[in-house]
Design an enzyme around this catalytic site. Structure first.
Site, short mmCIF file in Angstrom:
data_model
loop_
_atom_site.label_atom_id
_atom_site.label_comp_id
_atom_site.label_asym_id
_atom_site.label_seq_id
_atom_site.Cartn_x
_atom_site.Cartn_y
_atom_site.Cartn_z
N ASN A 41 -11.70 6.61 4.30
CA ASN A 41 -12.60 5.87 4.66
C ASN A 41 -13.91 6.17 5.23
OD1 ASN A 41 -11.39 3.80 3.37
ND2 ASN A 41 -10.81 2.21 4.74
N GLU A 60 -12.05 -4.50 -2.71
CA GLU A 60 -12.21 -5.82 -3.06
C GLU A 60 -13.41 -6.01 -4.45
OE1 GLU A 60 -13.61 -8.24 0.36
OE2 GLU A 60 -11.90 -7.14 1.46
N ASP A 83 2.75 -15.96 5.60
CA ASP A 83 1.57 -15.97 6.49
C ASP A 83 1.66 -16.96 7.65
OD1 ASP A 83 -1.45 -14.58 5.61
OD2 ASP A 83 -1.48 -16.25 7.12
N ARG A 104 -17.49 -10.41 5.53
CA ARG A 104 -17.24 -9.67 7.05
C ARG A 104 -17.94 -8.55 7.08
NH1 ARG A 104 -10.55 -9.47 6.73
NH2 ARG A 104 -11.06 -9.39 4.42
N CYS A 118 -13.55 -3.13 6.24
CA CYS A 118 -12.81 -1.98 6.44
C CYS A 118 -13.48 -0.63 7.02
CB CYS A 118 -12.24 -1.66 5.19
SG CYS A 118 -10.94 -2.52 4.39
P1 NAD Z 1 -7.18 -10.69 5.89
O1 NAD Z 1 -7.66 -10.90 7.17
O2 NAD Z 1 -7.70 -11.06 4.66
O3 NAD Z 1 -5.56 -10.74 5.80
C1 NAD Z 1 -4.79 -10.95 7.05
C2 NAD Z 1 -3.79 -11.88 6.86
O4 NAD Z 1 -2.67 -11.87 7.71
C3 NAD Z 1 -4.34 -13.54 7.16
O5 NAD Z 1 -4.22 -14.12 5.99
C4 NAD Z 1 -3.53 -13.82 8.25
O6 NAD Z 1 -3.62 -15.09 8.35
C5 NAD Z 1 -2.50 -13.12 8.20
N1 NAD Z 1 -1.64 -12.92 9.58
C6 NAD Z 1 -2.08 -12.65 10.71
N2 NAD Z 1 -1.05 -12.66 11.59
C7 NAD Z 1 -0.05 -13.08 10.94
C8 NAD Z 1 1.50 -13.13 11.47
N3 NAD Z 1 1.65 -12.99 12.84
N4 NAD Z 1 2.20 -13.59 10.52
C9 NAD Z 1 1.76 -13.78 9.17
N5 NAD Z 1 0.50 -13.72 8.66
C10 NAD Z 1 -0.45 -13.07 9.79
O7 NAD Z 1 -7.11 -9.19 6.05
P2 NAD Z 1 -7.08 -7.99 4.69
O8 NAD Z 1 -8.69 -7.86 4.37
O9 NAD Z 1 -6.05 -8.19 3.67
O10 NAD Z 1 -6.69 -6.61 5.56
C11 NAD Z 1 -5.50 -6.59 5.95
C12 NAD Z 1 -5.18 -5.00 6.33
O11 NAD Z 1 -5.31 -4.15 5.11
C13 NAD Z 1 -6.33 -4.45 7.37
O12 NAD Z 1 -5.57 -3.48 8.18
C14 NAD Z 1 -7.25 -3.70 6.37
O13 NAD Z 1 -7.97 -2.72 7.14
C15 NAD Z 1 -6.30 -3.26 5.50
N6 NAD Z 1 -7.07 -3.05 4.00
C16 NAD Z 1 -7.90 -3.95 3.60
C17 NAD Z 1 -8.72 -3.71 2.31
C18 NAD Z 1 -9.67 -4.52 1.85
O14 NAD Z 1 -10.44 -4.42 0.93
N7 NAD Z 1 -9.71 -5.82 2.53
C19 NAD Z 1 -8.55 -2.82 1.54
C20 NAD Z 1 -7.59 -1.80 2.08
C21 NAD Z 1 -6.80 -2.03 3.22
#
Ligand code: NAD
Length: 470
Positions: A227, A154, A30, A346, A279
């Site tokens: 979704n 989540e 990260d 969010r 999402c």
């Molecule tokens: P989040 O914002 O919680 O996490 C994203 C992470 O990526 C952050 O910790 C950020 O610091 C890191 N990041 C960003 N740019 C970076 C880089 N260049 N190098 C390294 N790290 C970097 O997001 P999330 O909720 O985990 O969602 C991530 C993806 O998964 C999204 O596309 C979302 O739609 C998808 N998704 C989310 C869920 C959910 O329930 N939250 C479920 C299914 C899919």
């Protein structure tokens, strides 16, 4: 297998910890230094059941954290991209984080790697990632780009990971497909579930889970289609609830009738203040944008989004119906997270409603079991934060339920009655049996169900008791 997971957010952190539990060596990458420091210091930056146990089990052993993408890619056979894909102001997915990671991966490729999209991305993102890798000097025979969309929710993310309805793998070459299958083999061959320390599954869990192999494009599209469909179900029942409100029917009874039809099913048919989270809102917009870009106007999705927005106004109207004027009213709010079981705020409809009520001149006293810290940063004026539901209710003109936390379903109504100035409950999540709340002395408003009042409860209870005693 050695795996790199880039992005340690809700998805990356859970997936990384779960991959480690399957037996893989995982490097979580990260670029958020604060998050990394917290993870390295043994903290758990998000509220997610069973995640602390998994991190404690594997941290520093099969699971390491760093900001060094280059090193993590070099030592890994598979690289999962799990960074955010937020919406742009025009509704498309902002893929700049994905692109930046793809550039970083390209320069570190030192042997065959599978680059896997775990983030939710529009169809054809894999093709863009491939182009970016090639443009940045990655040799075409040294990588494949695959899609493995994440369906975890989540609040139950760890259990969802190990006991999914299906594992969806999108790959356009056999070499790549074989590697992806190997990663999930402890689940698909059932060996994970036989281990004594395996995370236990929910009742009726399918183990081993079903594996679905598709093309990369189909996997990308399936995630958006899922979704959007789930959001549509929520908006559908909310529209039905509005009709119920208008005609005096009960949406819970309608839901039971509908949900028992196996072709429909009961899930995602809970009327309320609408969907939120990181999402559904963004994925609907992105799906709409991809379809439009390719010449299809997906108007159904516009309507789904419109109904969802309308639910907030609909709820506000209920608050006005219950209290008449709003200026100067003190309202107790239970729930700020976008849904129960998470600290994620969010796109939370609860946060949006609190902001709307503050705009109307209300003073809010709020409580949430996990999202208080995040909410404190998002909500600046007009909001006080309480230590528990009863403290929030002290001296309030009404109690508002905005998140479906299990904890709220077991409120002590007698205690609550003593705290509130007026015994009024306005429930945006249909958490309670109206008759039971009314019998406890409250006037109870909910979504798509008739108002229940103590007077009616008394009238209804009297003949029932007489029959029971005779
Ligand atoms: P989040 O914002 O919680 O996490 C994203 C992470 O990526 C952050 O910790 C950020 O610091 C890191 N990041 C960003 N740019 C970076 C880089 N260049 N190098 C390294 N790290 C970097 O997001 P999330 O909720 O985990 O969602 C991530 C993806 O998964 C999204 O596309 C979302 O739609 C998808 N998704 C989310 C869920 C959910 O329930 N939250 C479920 C299914 C899919």
């Amino acid at each position: 297998m050695r795996i790199a997971v880039v992005g340690s957010g809700y998805v990356g952190l859970v997936a990384g910890a779960c991959f480690a539990d399957l037996g893989h060596e995982v490097s979580l990458v990260d670029n958020d230094q604060e998050k990394l420091a917290a993870l390295q210091a043994g903290q758990v930056p998000i509220h997610e059941i069973l995640l602390p146990e998994l991190l404690a089990r594997h941290r520093g052993k099969r699971l390491t954290f760093s900001d060094d993408l280059h090193a993590a890619v070099k030592e890994s056979a598979a690289v999962f991209i799990a960074v955010g894909t937020p919406p742009t102001e025009h509704g498309e997915a902002d893929l700049s984080y994905v692109e930046s990671v793809a550039r970083g991966i390209a320069t570190a490729i030192n042997g065959y790697k599978v680059v896997v999209e775990k983030s939710t991305v529009p169809v054809y993102t894999s093709e863009w990632i491939r182009r970016i890798l090639l443009r940045n000097a990655a040799a075409p025979d040294l990588f494949d780009v695959a899609s493995n969309p994440e369906f975890m929710r989540e609040g139950t993310a760890v259990v969802d990971f190990f006991y999914p309805d299906r594992i969806l793998l999108g790959a356009n070459s056999e070499r790549c497909a074989a590697m992806l299958r190997e990663i999930y083999a402890p689940m698909t061959d059932g060996s994970y579930y036989r281990r004594s320390e395996a995370i236990p599954g929910p009742e009726g869990a399918q183990d081993p889970p079903r594996l679905i192999m598709t093309s990369t494009q189909s996997a990308e599209l399936t995630k958006h289609a899922c979704n959007a469909f789930l959001a549509m179900k929520i908006s559908y029942i909310n529209a039905v609830a509005s009709v119920c409100d208008a005609v005096g029917a009960d949406v819970q009874q309608v839901r039971e009738g509908m949900g028992s039809d196996r072709r429909i099913g009961p899930n995602f048919l809970n009327a309320g203040i609408g969907y939120g989270g990181s999402c559904f809102p963004k994925d609907l917009k992105a799906f709409r944008a991809v379809a439009r870009e390719r010449g299809y106007e997906f108007r159904l999705l516009d309507e789904v989004m419109r109904i969802n927005e309308e639910q907030r106004e609909h709820f506000l109207k209920k608050v006005r119906n219950a209290l008449w004027t709003l200026r100067g009213k003190r309202l107790a709010v239970l729930g700020l997270a976008f849904k129960g079981g998470t600290d994620d705020i969010r796109e939370s409809p609860a946060i949006a409603l609190v902001e709307m009520l503050v705009q109307e001149g209300c003073q809010i006293s709020a409580y949430d079991p996990a999202a208080m810290e995040r909410a404190r940063q998002a909500l600046k004026s007009g909001v006080e934060f309480a230590g528990n539901p009863y403290e929030a209710a002290r001296g309030a003109d009404a109690l508002l339920i905005l998140t479906d936390w299990e904890e709220f379903a077991k409120l002590d109504w007698k205690r609550m009655r003593n705290q509130l100035k007026d015994p009024i409950v306005i429930d945006g999540r249909n958490l309670y049996d109206p008759a039971a709340v009314a019998e406890s002395g409250f006037t109870y408003y909910s979504m798509g169900r008739p108002v229940a009042s103590p007077e009616e409860a008394a009238v209804e209870a009297t003949p029932a008791r007489k029959i029971g005693n005779s």
